[in-house]
Design an enzyme around this catalytic site. Structure first.
Site, PDB file in Angstrom:
ATOM      1  N   TRP A 219     -26.820  14.368 -37.267  1.00 50.29           N
ATOM      2  CA  TRP A 219     -25.821  15.045 -36.385  1.00 50.29           C
ATOM      3  C   TRP A 219     -26.600  14.595 -35.050  1.00 50.29           C
ATOM      4  CZ3 TRP A 219     -21.690  17.101 -37.485  1.00 50.29           C
ATOM      5  CH2 TRP A 219     -21.317  17.627 -38.692  1.00 50.29           C
ATOM      6  N   GLU A 220     -27.261  13.934 -34.852  1.00 49.65           N
ATOM      7  CA  GLU A 220     -27.863  13.399 -33.184  1.00 49.65           C
ATOM      8  C   GLU A 220     -26.973  11.999 -33.449  1.00 49.65           C
ATOM      9  OE1 GLU A 220     -29.225  14.516 -30.893  1.00 49.65           O
ATOM     10  OE2 GLU A 220     -30.149  16.545 -31.930  1.00 49.65           O
ATOM     11  N   GLY A 221     -27.003  11.238 -34.520  1.00 49.25           N
ATOM     12  CA  GLY A 221     -26.412   9.859 -34.374  1.00 49.25           C
ATOM     13  C   GLY A 221     -27.306   8.748 -34.078  1.00 49.25           C
TER      14      GLY A 221
ATOM     15  N   ARG B  54     -22.433  20.876 -36.717  1.00 46.91           N
ATOM     16  CA  ARG B  54     -23.546  20.960 -36.896  1.00 46.91           C
ATOM     17  C   ARG B  54     -24.365  22.422 -37.161  1.00 46.91           C
ATOM     18  NH1 ARG B  54     -28.395  17.802 -33.250  1.00 46.91           N
ATOM     19  NH2 ARG B  54     -30.101  18.771 -34.086  1.00 46.91           N
TER      20      ARG B  54
END
Length: 270
Positions: free
Chosen positions: A122-124, A249
């Site tokens: 989810w942070e990428g 998320r």
């Protein structure tokens, strides 16, 4: 009248002796809480002096996660306040209230692989430093730069996904630690639950977690699954607007939180 006069004198005295500090940014927002996702209550101009009543931790801004509560009752990032030191200059907001701090330090310091993978997803991945969706410089999997150009990162840029995961593994224990510090010893969490809450903490910041209803409800002894299911979805805003990525998320964190596991992670690690 005598009591009123004494109270008035005390209030005036406190104001007279309170230290004031100048604002260094051109236009600096003062928010309802210690983080960039809180509503803007007012703004200060460069050079304007503000009185700081207490300080707390929150969203990191240019490597500084301290937020100053002003006499106006709102919070401004300490990065924009010239206090003269890199650290706290007054008492911490809230003291020891909230029922936290019950951890003996024997909780799991590192979260499980499922949690690390969730944060990374989810942070990428960002190979070289660049601003995130709300303008804060990040690199790797959500590492918020502490120095110009992320000079504190020991891995060479551009990062590979392997070195980015290593950087993430370096970062996460700090967030697990602050989360554990806000929970009392009555709270019981398995490894999936601790991992999900660490992901949330990593995303919203320790200061926001400390003052959250989620932590307060857990410390009161409410069902962890119920609390997580009801409270996590509320954390869906960034920069004053709802972000679909945060909505998704939170759903992923709830799913991990509610995934059964027999391995205890808090307050003791099995």
């Amino acid at each position: 009248m005598k009591l009123f006069s004494l109270a008035l004198f005390a209030a005036l005295s406190a104001t007279s002796f309170a230290k004031t500090y100048p604002i260094t940014g051109d236009t600096v927002n003062c928010r309802s809480g210690p983080g960039t996702s809180y509503a803007v209550k007012k703004s200060y101009k460069k050079g304007q002096n503000v009185s700081v009543s207490c300080q707390t931790s929150g969203t990191s801004v240019s490597g500084n996660n301290i937020w100053d509560k002003t006499s106006d009752g709102c919070y401004v990032a300490d990065h924009y306040v010239k206090t003269g030191v890199n650290g706290y200059v007054t008492t911490k907001c809230g003291g020891s209230s909230g029922g936290g701090g019950g951890s003996s330090g024997s909780y799991c310091k590192k979260i499980n692989t499922a949690g690390v993978n969730l944060v990374a997803q989810w942070e990428g991945f960002v190979a070289s430093p660049k601003p995130d969706p709300i303008g804060l410089p990040t690199v790797g999997y959500g590492h918020l730069c502490q120095k110009k150009g992320c000079a504190e990162v020991k891995y060479k840029f551009p990062l590979s996904k392997t070195t980015a995961k290593q950087l993430l593994s370096d970062d996460l224990p700090k967030y697990t630690k602050c989360l554990a510090g806000y929970l009392n010893s009555k709270v019981k969490l398995n490894d999936n639950q601790l991992a999900a809450l660490t992901s949330w903490t990593f995303n919203v910041g320790c200061g926001n977690v400390k003052t959250s209803t989620l932590v307060k409800r857990l410390n009161k002894g409410e069902s962890p699954n119920t609390v997580a299911g009801q409270e996590l979805p509320k954390w869906r805003m960034a920069g004053g607007r709802v972000m679909q990525g945060l909505v998704n998320r939170r759903k992923a964190e709830i799913k991990l939180f509610k995934t059964a596991s027999s391995k205890q992670a808090y307050p003791k690690c099995q």
